[in-house]
Design a protein around this motif. Structure first.
Motif, PDB file in Angstrom:
ATOM      1  N   GLY A 201       0.790  -1.223   0.000  1.00 28.64           N
ATOM      2  CA  GLY A 201       0.000   0.000   0.000  1.00 28.64           C
ATOM      3  C   GLY A 201       0.824   1.275   0.000  1.00 28.64           C
ATOM      4  N   ALA A 202       2.145   1.163   0.167  1.00 32.76           N
ATOM      5  CA  ALA A 202       3.025   2.329   0.167  1.00 32.76           C
ATOM      6  C   ALA A 202       4.033   2.198  -0.969  1.00 32.76           C
ATOM      7  N   PRO A 203       4.406   3.307  -1.601  1.00 34.71           N
ATOM      8  CA  PRO A 203       5.371   3.236  -2.707  1.00 34.71           C
ATOM      9  C   PRO A 203       6.781   2.889  -2.210  1.00 34.71           C
ATOM     10  N   LEU A 204       7.484   2.106  -3.002  1.00 35.79           N
ATOM     11  CA  LEU A 204       8.903   1.844  -2.791  1.00 35.79           C
ATOM     12  C   LEU A 204       9.587   2.063  -4.131  1.00 35.79           C
ATOM     13  N   ASN A 205      10.495   3.027  -4.176  1.00 32.70           N
ATOM     14  CA  ASN A 205      11.205   3.387  -5.397  1.00 32.70           C
ATOM     15  C   ASN A 205      12.631   2.848  -5.349  1.00 32.70           C
ATOM     16  N   ILE A 206      13.033   2.160  -6.403  1.00 35.12           N
ATOM     17  CA  ILE A 206      14.370   1.583  -6.488  1.00 35.12           C
ATOM     18  C   ILE A 206      15.056   2.156  -7.723  1.00 35.12           C
ATOM     19  N   VAL A 207      16.254   2.718  -7.532  1.00 34.08           N
ATOM     20  CA  VAL A 207      16.993   3.328  -8.631  1.00 34.08           C
ATOM     21  C   VAL A 207      18.352   2.647  -8.754  1.00 34.08           C
ATOM     22  N   GLY A 208      18.620   2.081  -9.930  1.00 36.17           N
ATOM     23  CA  GLY A 208      19.914   1.471 -10.200  1.00 36.17           C
ATOM     24  C   GLY A 208      20.759   2.392 -11.057  1.00 36.17           C
ATOM     25  N   ILE A 209      22.050   2.530 -10.696  1.00 37.55           N
ATOM     26  CA  ILE A 209      22.921   3.439 -11.437  1.00 37.55           C
ATOM     27  C   ILE A 209      24.264   2.775 -11.755  1.00 37.55           C
ATOM     28  N   HIS A 210      24.909   3.294 -12.779  1.00 42.29           N
ATOM     29  CA  HIS A 210      26.283   2.927 -13.104  1.00 42.29           C
ATOM     30  C   HIS A 210      27.011   4.218 -13.436  1.00 42.29           C
ATOM     31  N   GLY A 211      27.743   4.738 -12.463  1.00 38.53           N
ATOM     32  CA  GLY A 211      28.390   6.023 -12.622  1.00 38.53           C
ATOM     33  C   GLY A 211      29.572   5.978 -13.576  1.00 38.53           C
ATOM     34  N   PRO A 212      30.049   7.156 -13.996  1.00 39.95           N
ATOM     35  CA  PRO A 212      31.206   7.227 -14.907  1.00 39.95           C
ATOM     36  C   PRO A 212      32.470   6.678 -14.250  1.00 39.95           C
ATOM     37  N   THR A 213      33.332   6.115 -15.053  1.00 40.42           N
ATOM     38  CA  THR A 213      34.597   5.590 -14.559  1.00 40.42           C
ATOM     39  C   THR A 213      35.433   6.711 -13.955  1.00 40.42           C
ATOM     40  N   SER A 214      36.115   6.407 -12.862  1.00 36.00           N
ATOM     41  CA  SER A 214      36.960   7.397 -12.206  1.00 36.00           C
ATOM     42  C   SER A 214      38.241   6.734 -11.737  1.00 36.00           C
ATOM     43  N   THR A 215      39.153   7.538 -11.230  1.00 34.33           N
ATOM     44  CA  THR A 215      40.369   7.037 -10.601  1.00 34.33           C
ATOM     45  C   THR A 215      40.604   7.849  -9.342  1.00 34.33           C
ATOM     46  N   PRO A 216      41.392   7.347  -8.408  1.00 27.73           N
ATOM     47  CA  PRO A 216      41.700   8.144  -7.211  1.00 27.73           C
ATOM     48  C   PRO A 216      42.363   9.480  -7.535  1.00 27.73           C
ATOM     49  N   GLN A 217      42.903   9.613  -8.746  1.00 25.50           N
ATOM     50  CA  GLN A 217      43.515  10.869  -9.141  1.00 25.50           C
ATOM     51  C   GLN A 217      42.493  11.846  -9.745  1.00 25.50           C
TER      52      GLN A 217
END
Length: 319
Positions: free
Chosen positions: A154-170
């Motif tokens: 009876g209550a909405p549950l929203n699920i969002v899947g993401i794949h962010g851009p590649t990064s490096t610690p630098q």
């Protein structure tokens, strides 16, 4: 409720059939990649040290290979074969009285990539799904987010899947900017939603809350940190400890202490608004290497099996 987000590196139907080593198979951890994924997701007792023995109510698969390049078009080809195979195997692995899995029709979020969502229809009813646009009616680049809305008793549950851009610690700039861009999606920031609905955003962000980059604002240089917009403006919560390593090294390096001997970066997370709850539930890393039953005696075999599945660990949130 138990939700698992898992970046399963470039998972296609051919990958699911890849056999794992005899050590892993004989140890009950999975005969092939499909069996391994299903046992982790459904809480098989062999994985009780890594995750609870409660099966997931939602499994969100990041990096699901799909036909098509136009964002929000229905995925086709490999993604449908993967989801169909996992649906059948997960249903065979659980008690059908309490768990019956079905998959959401996948939509393209980037070039030949989609987000897979399998859910327990005994607890959740599917409402809608979309590859999201921001308030300027534009898709997020390079890969937009995928939103699925369920009715949860009876209550909405929203699920969002993401794949962010590649990064490096630098250079975390692109991945940090991505966390700000998803805050510009009306269905995620929920500014116009009153009362706010339960919503979890998870996957491979390629950064963590301590990641940032230098930028000028109002003529002054400052560090902009990942998730700051979601947290400061829209009351999103993060309960995973900063710096929790979730991505795998290319190989075991025992010159480092565990888990840094097999894990590399703190890239995966789940950020959430859960106004229906009186507390903020923990987000957990499912350590299928260090908490695997054979790790103490077969470290390399355990690592190689996990690496064959993905270069990321699964993440869960449960309440």
């Amino acid at each position: 409720m138990k939700i698992m987000f898992w970046n399963i590196f470039k998972v296609g139907s051919g990958k699911l059939k890849k056999n794992l080593s005899a050590t892993i198979s004989n140890g009950g951890m999975g005969n092939n990649i499909q069996d391994y994924i299903v046992k982790v997701a459904t809480g098989n007792a062999i994985w009780q040290n890594a995750t609870t023995t409660t099966p997931v109510d939602v499994l969100v698969i990041i990096e699901l290979v799909s036909g098509g390049t136009q964002k929000d078009m229905l995925g086709y080809g490999s993604c449908l074969r993967v989801l169909s195979a996992l649906q059948a195997s997960m249903n065979a692995a659980v008690n059908a009285v309490n768990y019956k899995y079905k998959y959401v029709a996948p939509r393209v979020i980037g070039t030949r990539e989609s987000v897979g969502v399998l859910y327990n229809k005994r607890t959740l009813t599917y409402v809608s799904s979309q590859s999201v646009r921001n308030t300027a009616n534009e898709f997020i680049r390079p890969r937009t987010a995928f939103l699925t809305v369920f009715d949860n008793g009876g209550a909405p549950l929203n699920i969002v899947g993401i794949h962010g851009p590649t990064s490096t610690p630098q250079n975390y700039r692109a991945s940090v900017v991505f966390t700000q861009q998803i805050a510009d999606v009306a269905s995620i920031n929920q500014v116009a939603v009153n009362p706010a609905e339960d919503l979890c955003v998870g996957g491979d962000f390629n950064c963590d809350p301590t990641s940032g980059y230098l930028a000028y604002q109002n003529g002054q240089q400052k560090t902009l940190y990942a998730f700051s917009k979601l947290k400061q403006l829209y009351n999103y919560q993060i309960t995973l400890a900063n710096g929790t390593l979730t991505s795998l090294r290319n190989r075991v390096d025992n010159t480092q202490p565990p888990p840094a001997n097999y894990l590399s970066q703190p890239y995966d997370n789940i950020v959430f608004q859960l106004p229906s709850l009186m507390h903020n539930p923990p987000v957990r890393r499912v350590n299928v290497i260090g908490d695997a039953p054979l790790y103490a005696t077969n470290q390399v075999a355990v690592f190689n099996a996990a690496r064959a599945v993905s270069d990321h660990l699964p993440m869960t949130i449960a309440w």
